[in-house]
Design an enzyme around this catalytic site. Sequence first.
Site, mmCIF file in Angstrom:
data_model
loop_
_atom_site.group_PDB
_atom_site.id
_atom_site.type_symbol
_atom_site.label_atom_id
_atom_site.label_comp_id
_atom_site.label_asym_id
_atom_site.label_seq_id
_atom_site.Cartn_x
_atom_site.Cartn_y
_atom_site.Cartn_z
ATOM 1 N N CYS A 242 0.845 -1.195 0.000
ATOM 2 C CA CYS A 242 0.000 0.000 0.000
ATOM 3 C C CYS A 242 0.878 1.243 0.000
ATOM 4 C CB CYS A 242 -0.921 0.008 1.228
ATOM 5 S SG CYS A 242 -0.013 0.112 2.785
ATOM 6 N N CYS B 160 3.590 1.724 2.605
ATOM 7 C CA CYS B 160 4.871 1.030 2.373
ATOM 8 C C CYS B 160 5.816 1.918 1.572
ATOM 9 C CB CYS B 160 4.652 -0.276 1.621
ATOM 10 S SG CYS B 160 3.631 -1.471 2.485
ATOM 11 N N CYS C 59 44.308 -19.741 -14.983
ATOM 12 C CA CYS C 59 44.633 -20.264 -13.655
ATOM 13 C C CYS C 59 43.723 -19.638 -12.609
ATOM 14 C CB CYS C 59 46.101 -20.001 -13.304
ATOM 15 S SG CYS C 59 46.452 -18.259 -13.055
ATOM 16 N N CYS D 116 43.329 -15.840 -12.397
ATOM 17 C CA CYS D 116 42.402 -15.216 -13.363
ATOM 18 C C CYS D 116 40.986 -15.209 -12.794
ATOM 19 C CB CYS D 116 42.393 -15.999 -14.687
ATOM 20 S SG CYS D 116 43.966 -16.033 -15.541
ATOM 21 N N ASP E 39 9.912 -34.504 9.543
ATOM 22 C CA ASP E 39 8.467 -34.303 9.617
ATOM 23 C C ASP E 39 7.823 -35.679 9.404
ATOM 24 O OD1 ASP E 39 5.942 -32.927 9.534
ATOM 25 O OD2 ASP E 39 5.971 -33.214 7.373
ATOM 26 N N ASP F 78 6.576 -26.514 6.973
ATOM 27 C CA ASP F 78 7.953 -26.870 7.324
ATOM 28 C C ASP F 78 8.947 -25.790 6.921
ATOM 29 O OD1 ASP F 78 7.218 -29.453 8.280
ATOM 30 O OD2 ASP F 78 7.117 -30.169 6.219
#
Length: 798
Positions: free
Chosen positions: A16, A19, A83, A86, A497, A696
């Site tokens: 809204c 915010c 290498c 880099c 769970d 969960d």
Amino acid sequence: MGEPKTVTLHITGMTCAACSNRIEKVLNKLDGVKANVNLAMERATIQFDPGKQRLAEIAAKIEQLGYGVAKETVALDISGMTCAACAARIEKGLKRMDGVTTAAVNLATNSAIVEYQEGVLSVEDVIKKIEHLGYKGRLRGEQQGARRDDEEWKQKRFRLILSTVLSLPLLYTMIAHLPFGLGLPMPHWLMNPWVQLLLATPVQFYIGGPFYLGAYRALRNKSANMDVLVALGTSAAYFYSFYEALKTLADPAYAPRLYFETSAVLITLVLVGKYAEALAKGRTTEAISKLLSLQAKEATVIRDGTEQKVPLEQVVVGDTIIVRPGEKIPVDGTVIAGASSVDESMITGESIPVDKKEGDPVIGATINQNGILTIRAEKVGKDTALAHIVRIVEEAQGSKAPIQRMADIISGIFVPIVVAIAAVSFLVWYFIVAPGDITAALEAAIAVLVIACPCALGLATPTSIMVGTGKGAEYGILFKGGEYLERTQQIEAVLLDKTGTVTKGKPEVTDVIALRDDMLVYAVSAESASEHPLAQAIVAYGKEHGIAPKPLDRFSAIAGHGIEAVVDGQFVLVGTRKLMTERSVDISSEEERMAALEAQGKTAMLVAVNGKPAGLIAVADTVKESSKQAIRALTQMGIDVYMVTGDNRRTAEAIANEVGIRHVYAEVLPEEKANIVARLQQQGKRVAMVGDGINDAPALAKADIGMAIGTGTDVAIETADVTLVGGDLAHIPQAIELSRKTMRNIRQNLFWALFYNTVGIPVAAAGLLEPWIAGAAMAFSSVSVVANALRLKRVKLS
């Protein structure tokens, strides 16, 4: 005061005007910031002084207020890296960009995963930065990419062959002059300095050109890498030899001391090592190739009333697709006609085919076995389950494990230290060990420069992470990143769970005890608005027995307790003892029957109508076949296993006894699961939470490692660090075992990479290594690290 910058951020979570006003007010209080937040566009236009505020700090402020700053993640292929230095330089450069939140550059895959703030940067900006650093970047999967890769491979192969052909005669002169004498004939022309110059020059400047270019780019960016070492070492040998050759012009009788073979053979050996390393690295990405090969190439769609074959890329959401027996289902969707059994093993790991009928979901890349299915396309392209799996594996392979930070730090300071050691070695030899002998001093310095390549160190971790995550994908274990693969080995406690995790999550009604004739009608009607598995079991039972639900006037779910509803004007409660007690319903007469049902491992739900008991409904959820074995395996690994469930204690303990779990948390509300995780963590345990539902998600996020059952909800899967595709609990001990074996492999790689340099540099500085032998040892070290990582591909998980 610096030049003001203006950026536009995409803000998420605003609901809204309050915010947007809040964000704007707080941002405008920051020194040097002017902000305008648009709620409708979900955008914030921000002007700020870089001398006073950093964009990252502004974004962090928005997130502190409880909102989000939208981010984009892009996968890039990078060419030109030689290498670890880099990779470290590119990563550092990208992280310094305003708007980049994270960047992980992977030497093993020649790729980068970059997360940046939407609206601040574009992919083109990121690629330009990479090019500014001296490398080339392109979007992964970009068209023509494969063709370009083929061209690069052909060019590499051509340069290697040419380098080998030109270096072999020079190598012959080296072998023929070995002190123990092989008696090889030595053509006089081959010892001519100008012939050797003619052979060595193309190798030094055409074939070795990329090393000079790489060294220049590195030094321009105030860093150093393997290219610097190779360019320095080979140039010293080449130009000293050239100087010796010039001396013969002034004095034809002069016997020059030539090292053209050293520079040419070194460059060839580096190329051989890089080529072998690239071949081995290619094998580490087989997991992605295998996953991509599962996709169907085309689909039979019905358009304008006729069937037509179209490429998979042309299938759109809403298309009607015909899948005949033996064909791959091209995309994720729902069956709208027909019946068949589908082999889903390549996605879920379950070997038993799954029966499909109208209304059932189907997954792309699975195989239709017998009947003809007509499906409606619902997820296509990057939204399919397979694409999601591929994306997780790609991002995991491109991410970094915390253990790699040590290697990155060492690599970052390694090359300058090596150059310094080489310089000191030269001076010590020239002034102390062999005064005035520039040849001996040069050999020692070159050997130090060449043997000290940081490649092995840079490859030690990412190659093992790549193979480990790929191996996990083969078993249906998807790690979201290298850090989670590393952290999983530390797990000491696993929280499971119950419903949908230990059990199948598809309960069925086993007992109905009615105190009034219409009890079941009211229960079915009330539960018809709920998505809970227990509610669905009651509704399915009612459907089987021909019960027509009554009108539902009001419905409310009470998390962890049950539901309340108004059905046809009657107030109905279905749920636990707690719910009935809170609503002042006297259930004392039903306690005995309820306890008897719970003792059998059944979930007993009380039904009340208008504040009076109306009956009992018992539902049972069967245990997964794999649960008992998986829990035994975890216990044998020394891991404590806990069950946490919202179900009543008797039912929970009956299930726990059946599968061998000794610690049970029952009658737990969703928000309390995260508290249990926190309590175990306070006891010093590293905790993994395994779950499948929205309830969960908080516990999955709180745990050290969150594992989502792949058959669960999208919210659970997004919150988790590891996804167990198919829901087999055997994947939990397998994930921990794989993590332990991968980390052991990484530690081996790091030990040998560090040991090699620790021993090799002093030996080279002492003058005990010919430069070409040092070059061969350097190439071998990189290949051996990758080969050791590839051993993980042969690992069998119990």
